[in-house]
Design a protein around this motif. Sequence first.
Motif, PDB file in Angstrom:
ATOM      1  N   ASP A  60      -6.932 -22.405  15.807  1.00 18.76           N
ATOM      2  CA  ASP A  60      -5.772 -21.650  16.289  1.00 18.76           C
ATOM      3  C   ASP A  60      -5.165 -22.304  17.529  1.00 18.76           C
ATOM      4  O   ASP A  60      -3.943 -22.351  17.691  1.00 18.76           O
ATOM      5  CB  ASP A  60      -6.172 -20.211  16.618  1.00 18.76           C
ATOM      6  CG  ASP A  60      -6.433 -19.380  15.382  1.00 18.76           C
ATOM      7  OD1 ASP A  60      -5.873 -19.700  14.320  1.00 18.76           O
ATOM      8  OD2 ASP A  60      -7.192 -18.401  15.483  1.00 18.76           O
ATOM      9  N   VAL A  61      -6.028 -22.789  18.415  1.00 17.57           N
ATOM     10  CA  VAL A  61      -5.546 -23.502  19.594  1.00 17.57           C
ATOM     11  C   VAL A  61      -4.764 -24.742  19.162  1.00 17.57           C
ATOM     12  O   VAL A  61      -3.683 -25.044  19.696  1.00 17.57           O
ATOM     13  CB  VAL A  61      -6.724 -23.886  20.512  1.00 17.57           C
ATOM     14  CG1 VAL A  61      -6.274 -24.819  21.632  1.00 17.57           C
ATOM     15  CG2 VAL A  61      -7.370 -22.619  21.099  1.00 17.57           C
ATOM     16  N   ALA A  62      -5.299 -25.452  18.172  1.00 16.03           N
ATOM     17  CA  ALA A  62      -4.622 -26.650  17.662  1.00 16.03           C
ATOM     18  C   ALA A  62      -3.239 -26.305  17.144  1.00 16.03           C
ATOM     19  O   ALA A  62      -2.278 -27.074  17.338  1.00 16.03           O
ATOM     20  CB  ALA A  62      -5.459 -27.283  16.560  1.00 16.03           C
ATOM     21  N   ALA A  63      -3.111 -25.168  16.465  1.00 16.18           N
ATOM     22  CA  ALA A  63      -1.838 -24.786  15.859  1.00 16.18           C
ATOM     23  C   ALA A  63      -0.756 -24.498  16.884  1.00 16.18           C
ATOM     24  O   ALA A  63       0.432 -24.483  16.539  1.00 16.18           O
ATOM     25  CB  ALA A  63      -2.033 -23.564  14.970  1.00 16.18           C
ATOM     26  N   MET A  64      -1.130 -24.279  18.124  1.00 17.20           N
ATOM     27  CA  MET A  64      -0.159 -24.058  19.192  1.00 17.20           C
ATOM     28  C   MET A  64       0.202 -25.354  19.906  1.00 17.20           C
ATOM     29  O   MET A  64       0.999 -25.343  20.844  1.00 17.20           O
ATOM     30  CB  MET A  64      -0.717 -23.056  20.207  1.00 17.20           C
ATOM     31  CG  MET A  64      -1.154 -21.714  19.622  1.00 17.20           C
ATOM     32  SD  MET A  64       0.200 -20.764  18.899  1.00 17.20           S
ATOM     33  CE  MET A  64       1.106 -20.272  20.360  1.00 17.20           C
ATOM     34  N   GLY A  65      -0.412 -26.464  19.484  1.00 17.22           N
ATOM     35  CA  GLY A  65      -0.175 -27.731  20.157  1.00 17.22           C
ATOM     36  C   GLY A  65      -0.843 -27.809  21.512  1.00 17.22           C
ATOM     37  O   GLY A  65      -0.415 -28.576  22.379  1.00 17.22           O
ATOM     38  N   ALA A  66      -1.921 -27.031  21.699  1.00 15.41           N
ATOM     39  CA  ALA A  66      -2.580 -26.947  23.002  1.00 15.41           C
ATOM     40  C   ALA A  66      -3.847 -27.787  23.046  1.00 15.41           C
ATOM     41  O   ALA A  66      -4.497 -28.011  22.020  1.00 15.41           O
ATOM     42  CB  ALA A  66      -2.923 -25.492  23.319  1.00 15.41           C
ATOM     43  N   ALA A  67      -4.208 -28.227  24.224  1.00 14.97           N
ATOM     44  CA  ALA A  67      -5.478 -28.903  24.443  1.00 14.97           C
ATOM     45  C   ALA A  67      -6.562 -27.842  24.573  1.00 14.97           C
ATOM     46  O   ALA A  67      -6.414 -26.881  25.333  1.00 14.97           O
ATOM     47  CB  ALA A  67      -5.418 -29.756  25.703  1.00 14.97           C
ATOM     48  N   ALA A  68      -7.652 -27.975  23.836  1.00 17.07           N
ATOM     49  CA  ALA A  68      -8.735 -27.000  23.880  1.00 17.07           C
ATOM     50  C   ALA A  68      -9.528 -27.154  25.171  1.00 17.07           C
ATOM     51  O   ALA A  68      -9.828 -28.275  25.600  1.00 17.07           O
ATOM     52  CB  ALA A  68      -9.644 -27.175  22.678  1.00 17.07           C
ATOM     53  N   GLU A  69      -9.869 -26.002  25.770  1.00 22.34           N
ATOM     54  CA  GLU A  69     -10.635 -26.033  27.020  1.00 22.34           C
ATOM     55  C   GLU A  69     -12.038 -25.473  26.862  1.00 22.34           C
ATOM     56  O   GLU A  69     -12.998 -26.087  27.317  1.00 22.34           O
ATOM     57  CB  GLU A  69      -9.901 -25.232  28.107  1.00 22.34           C
ATOM     58  CG  GLU A  69      -8.617 -25.875  28.576  1.00 22.34           C
ATOM     59  CD  GLU A  69      -8.054 -25.189  29.808  1.00 22.34           C
ATOM     60  OE1 GLU A  69      -8.077 -23.942  29.861  1.00 22.34           O
ATOM     61  OE2 GLU A  69      -7.613 -25.904  30.720  1.00 22.34           O
ATOM     62  N   ALA A  70     -12.168 -24.286  26.253  1.00 23.61           N
ATOM     63  CA  ALA A  70     -13.477 -23.638  26.206  1.00 23.61           C
ATOM     64  C   ALA A  70     -13.533 -22.643  25.059  1.00 23.61           C
ATOM     65  O   ALA A  70     -12.506 -22.208  24.534  1.00 23.61           O
ATOM     66  CB  ALA A  70     -13.759 -22.921  27.528  1.00 23.61           C
ATOM     67  N   ALA A  71     -14.772 -22.292  24.677  1.00 22.82           N
ATOM     68  CA  ALA A  71     -14.995 -21.288  23.644  1.00 22.82           C
ATOM     69  C   ALA A  71     -16.252 -20.499  23.950  1.00 22.82           C
ATOM     70  O   ALA A  71     -17.181 -21.006  24.603  1.00 22.82           O
ATOM     71  CB  ALA A  71     -15.113 -21.948  22.268  1.00 22.82           C
TER      72      ALA A  71
END
Length: 311
Positions: A60-71
């Motif tokens: 889902d983070v990828a689909a926003m064009g965002a860099a992933a930080e944490a989970a």
Amino acid sequence: MDEREALARLSASLPAAGDDCAVVGDRVLTTDMLHETTDFPAGVDRYTAGWRAVAASLSDVAAMGAAAEAAVAAYGAPRFDPDEVDEFVRGAREVCERVDAEYVGGDLDRHDEFTVATTALGRTDDPVLRSGARPGDAVCVTGTFGRSAAALRAFADGDADRGNALFRFTPRVAAGVALRPYATAMMDSSDGLARSLHQLAGASGDDGGVGFDIAGASVPVDDAVAERFDDPDGRREAALFFGEDFELVFTVPSDAVEDARAASPTSVTAIGSVTESGVRIDGDPLPDRGYDHGSGDGEDDDGTRDGKSDD
């Protein structure tokens, strides 16, 4: 209500909802829940479960064009087997490392069935929403489709090693970031390619949405599909309707396709174009059918899921 009806009802009181993540300042935030009876067929090991559960939110983070930080993940099970918990955390940590994010913990609780709730956080000051597709844009996808359908067939065939390998997908975070300057609309394909196209079409344009004209031969099908599906109809079903492949489905201006393809570290395939209305494949209507998280049994709208027996 099914999942879509429930989400439509909630959107009246949650106007910020509707994309793959919520946008909070320069962060994007998402949460998901997976259950043993609907998401983890017999044969899925805890390493794969940890990987896949966290990867679903990172997608889902990828689909926003965002860099992933944490989970983080909340882990519920009837009992806490030390080896199973350790393997789950190892899978969660390693998929985070794959996309340069950090797994930072979660929660443990007793539950009647193995259940996981995951949350992922990303950063971007320019998120890609689902609402920007316009007639004339090209429709593109990353990667290939049908991988999860093949995985469930492998589990059903007793080939757990192959099933687990296919279930461990890499979230397209790097591709999402690379595609952000070009994409006019984007989402992930967790509900299946066909349903994702309908969702993206409905979210874009004016109140009536836009349409898509898709070339069936252009849809990239994973090589694993041919391993497990002998007939063309089964392969088509796996690629278009099964879901849970977590690829990116997006639109770009037609003159930017080659630039987007060159920028992405993952393969990008143009499969059609944005039109004024209607979602069609090879000139025929494409059914709005795919994975329904709200069905309670993990089945498609027609009551069947190839490769997975009813529980």
